[in-house]
Design a protein around this motif. Structure first.
Motif, mmCIF file in Angstrom:
data_model
loop_
_atom_site.group_PDB
_atom_site.id
_atom_site.type_symbol
_atom_site.label_atom_id
_atom_site.label_comp_id
_atom_site.label_asym_id
_atom_site.label_seq_id
_atom_site.Cartn_x
_atom_site.Cartn_y
_atom_site.Cartn_z
ATOM 1 N N UNK A 25 0.859 -1.141 0.104
ATOM 2 C CA UNK A 25 0.222 0.019 0.159
ATOM 3 C C UNK A 25 0.864 1.326 -0.096
ATOM 4 N N UNK A 26 1.231 1.856 -1.038
ATOM 5 C CA UNK A 26 2.058 2.962 -1.395
ATOM 6 C C UNK A 26 1.615 4.224 -0.975
ATOM 7 N N UNK A 27 0.133 4.205 -1.169
ATOM 8 C CA UNK A 27 -0.427 5.533 -0.772
ATOM 9 C C UNK A 27 -1.724 5.123 0.065
ATOM 10 N N UNK A 28 -2.091 5.760 1.141
ATOM 11 C CA UNK A 28 -3.066 5.189 1.996
ATOM 12 C C UNK A 28 -4.100 6.424 2.416
ATOM 13 N N UNK A 29 -4.693 6.980 1.297
ATOM 14 C CA UNK A 29 -5.683 7.790 1.369
ATOM 15 C C UNK A 29 -5.267 9.143 1.678
ATOM 16 N N UNK A 30 -4.570 9.660 0.359
ATOM 17 C CA UNK A 30 -4.024 10.969 0.365
ATOM 18 C C UNK A 30 -4.878 12.090 -0.348
ATOM 19 N N UNK A 31 -5.123 13.128 0.609
ATOM 20 C CA UNK A 31 -5.923 14.225 0.047
ATOM 21 C C UNK A 31 -5.134 15.394 0.022
ATOM 22 N N UNK A 32 -5.111 16.232 -0.887
ATOM 23 C CA UNK A 32 -4.287 17.507 -1.115
ATOM 24 C C UNK A 32 -4.677 18.433 -2.304
ATOM 25 N N UNK A 33 -4.788 19.655 -1.914
ATOM 26 C CA UNK A 33 -5.173 20.892 -2.968
ATOM 27 C C UNK A 33 -3.875 21.677 -2.907
ATOM 28 N N UNK A 34 -3.740 22.015 -4.269
ATOM 29 C CA UNK A 34 -2.615 22.787 -4.450
ATOM 30 C C UNK A 34 -3.184 23.992 -5.437
ATOM 31 N N UNK A 35 -3.370 25.126 -4.738
ATOM 32 C CA UNK A 35 -4.100 26.460 -5.503
ATOM 33 C C UNK A 35 -3.109 26.957 -6.487
ATOM 34 N N UNK A 36 -3.689 27.670 -7.467
ATOM 35 C CA UNK A 36 -2.821 28.302 -8.595
ATOM 36 C C UNK A 36 -1.733 29.185 -7.909
ATOM 37 N N UNK A 37 -0.545 29.027 -8.058
ATOM 38 C CA UNK A 37 0.593 30.039 -7.674
ATOM 39 C C UNK A 37 1.304 29.587 -6.277
ATOM 40 N N UNK A 38 0.777 28.306 -5.999
ATOM 41 C CA UNK A 38 1.364 27.683 -4.662
ATOM 42 C C UNK A 38 2.800 27.256 -5.123
ATOM 43 N N UNK A 39 3.665 27.061 -4.012
ATOM 44 C CA UNK A 39 5.153 26.875 -4.240
ATOM 45 C C UNK A 39 5.359 25.718 -3.091
ATOM 46 N N UNK A 40 5.226 24.483 -3.420
ATOM 47 C CA UNK A 40 5.189 23.218 -2.499
ATOM 48 C C UNK A 40 6.471 22.131 -2.507
#
Length: 246
Positions: A25-40
């Motif tokens: 199980x490489x990913x277990x329920x990942x939720x993520x939002x990246x808005x326009x112009x973000x630097x992550x």
């Protein structure tokens, strides 16, 4: 930043390799939002799920379950051909190993995504020249990769990532093959692109690289364990505090 339109929206993303008793199980329920112009910056040790998440964000792989919207396109059910079109039009990739064609000039390397996109010769050349000027390589356009330093090669790769005017720049360990001076030059370029409004996601295990980002997301065992803005308590890690205020 929170009111900006999302470029990336991941909802309950799971990725499983293998079956039954051999399932990973490489990913277990990942939720993520990246808005326009973000630097992550996305960080995590080997085996954390960092590379799997990068491959899904980059449309190089699809989740087992979950929903992924990239610039309003729902990508998890697309065909391989449709995924290739999305990659070409919406994502600018920058890899650790540069991935430049060795026997072609910087200009030809930067033009390559536009050839795949069906852009005509004159427009292609114009946009490739503008991208190379943007990264400070206007005098190196006709040099081949072996005639350029590592830092210059990575800047060619950044120009190639920019030339399609993508929604997202996705950089995987972009300074991993560079000395400290070249690393600083490349990260200064990313910082400048961010200030100009570009959306950037860096995959890195290096704290000093992650500190350039405005936001750090840490993965462990396939889950997000922290998601913090630059300057928040615990930014990057307890042992690595931000050395400069923004």
């Amino acid at each position: 930043m929170g009111t900006q339109r999302p470029v990336i929206e991941l909802t309950d993303i799971r990725k499983t390799y293998g079956m039954d008793g051999n399932a990973v199980h490489a990913l277990r329920g990942v939720s993520l939002t990246v808005p326009t112009g973000d630097y992550v910056a996305i960080m995590g040790a080997s085996g954390s799920g960092k590379s799997t998440l990068m491959n899904i964000i980059g449309c190089l792989d699809v989740p087992t379950t979950g929903r992924y919207l990239l610039d309003d396109v729902e990508v998890e059910h697309l065909s391989d051909r449709q995924l290739a079109l999305v990659r070409n039009r919406k994502i600018g990739f920058v890899f650790q190993s540069f991935n430049l064609l060795p026997r072609t000039t910087a200009l030809d390397n930067v033009e390559l995504p536009l050839i795949y996109a069906g852009v005509g010769t004159a427009e292609r050349r114009k946009r490739a020249r503008a991208a190379l000027e943007l990264v400070g390589l206007s005098e190196r356009m006709n040099h081949k990769p072996q005639e350029l330093s590592g830092g210059q090669q990575q800047r060619v790769a950044v120009a190639r990532a920019l030339v399609t005017a993508p929604s997202l720049i996705l950089a995987d360990e972009p300074t991993g093959n560079l000395d400290s001076t070249s690393s600083s030059d490349v990260m200064a370029l990313f910082d400048r692109l961010h200030r100009a409004g570009r959306t950037i996601v860096l995959i890195t295990h290096e704290h000093d690289i992650a500190e350039h980002a405005e936001r750090a997301i840490r993965l462990m065992d396939g889950q997000i364990v922290s998601d913090e803005r630059n300057g928040e308590r615990g930014w990057i890690s307890e042992q690595h505090t931000v050395r400069h205020a923004r």
